[in-house]
Design a protein around this motif. Structure first.
Motif: not given
Length: 264
Positions: A17-21, A35-39, A92-100
């Motif tokens: 449930g955490e959405k820390e930036r 790094k989250r973009y939905d915060c 170096k990006t190792v993972y991404s999805d629709e929000v992070m």
């Protein structure tokens, strides 16, 4: 053989449930940044952007189009790819999805390097980093790229090379490339002028930057400089002591560019 990265172990360290930036985690001896973009729900910003976009203001003062989390992720990845394709260092990006986006720790942040030098009293080495950063930004612009907000804290060192982080703005989509790059330059000198410890560092940084900066960028920068110079010259004459930090940066950057353009 490259070690496989356990993405599940990284994601498992995010509390439910955490959405820390921004959060850093360590897995198998390596450090990663999440790094989250939905915060940030910024409806006020989106409304302000719509209002400003129709006002008769200089093109270079417009902000990038507001995007949702998925759009912000796509923008960050797009710019990372563009920088890496030219040969510039990025995380170096190792993972991404629709929000992070999850990236491996890039190296030593220039802001941390400079802080250590300030605490050690090494003003010369401290200010040399600003000149190095200015030179590399000139290379970025010569390659036809735009960072968007080239603050020292958005740069890092890996080995001897300086790289870039946090591609959160894309001004080149709302203005000509020369003005987007000139805006980059203006913002960089706003930050650098305030960080310099020794007199003359701003001019040295400018000289390093212009070793590679495109000519059309410098013409666009003159327009930005002329606008702000007209706005703030009364305050410079008065030498008011109650400047906010933002206004102080603008005044210092204006003095660097005024001196530079006077010589050319």
């Amino acid at each position: 053989m490259a070690r496989l990265i356990n993405i599940d172990s990284i994601l498992g360290q995010i509390p439910a449930g955490e959405k820390e930036r921004l959060r850093s985690v360590s897995v198998d001896g390596a450090r990663y940044w999440i790094k989250r973009y939905d915060c940030e729900d910024r409806p006020g910003y989106k409304l302000l952007h719509k209002v400003i976009s129709v006002l008769p203001i200089p093109a270079w003062s417009k902000q990038s189009e507001p995007v949702d989390a998925a759009g912000a992720v796509a923008r960050e990845l797009r710019k990372i790819d563009a920088f890496r394709a030219i040969g510039f260092k990025t995380a170096k990006t190792v993972y991404s999805d629709e929000v992070m986006v999850i990236a491996k720790d890039a190296g030593v942040g220039l802001d941390h390097e400079m802080k250590a030098l300030r605490e050690a009293g090494n003003k010369v080495a401290h200010d040399e980093i600003l000149c190095e950063a200015a030179y590399v930004l000139g290379l970025v612009h010569a390659a036809g790229l735009v960072h968007g907000r080239p603050h020292i804290r958005d740069m890092f060192r890996r080995g001897r090379k300086i790289g870039f982080l946090d591609f959160e703005e894309e001004p080149e989509t709302v203005m000509p490339i020369a003005f987007a790059q000139a805006r980059d330059c203006w913002l960089f000198f706003l930050f650098a002028a305030d960080l310099a410890l020794l007199p003359g560092t701003g001019q040295k940084a400018w000289q390093r930057y212009t070793e590679n900066a495109p000519a059309d960028l410098l013409l666009a920068l003159r327009e930005i400089f002329a606008f702000w110079h007209r706005v703030i010259w009364p305050l410079k004459l008065l030498r008011l002591t109650g400047f906010s930090s933002d206004l102080r940066r603008i005044v210092k950057a204006d003095e660097i560019l005024e001196n530079a353009f006077r010589k050319n």
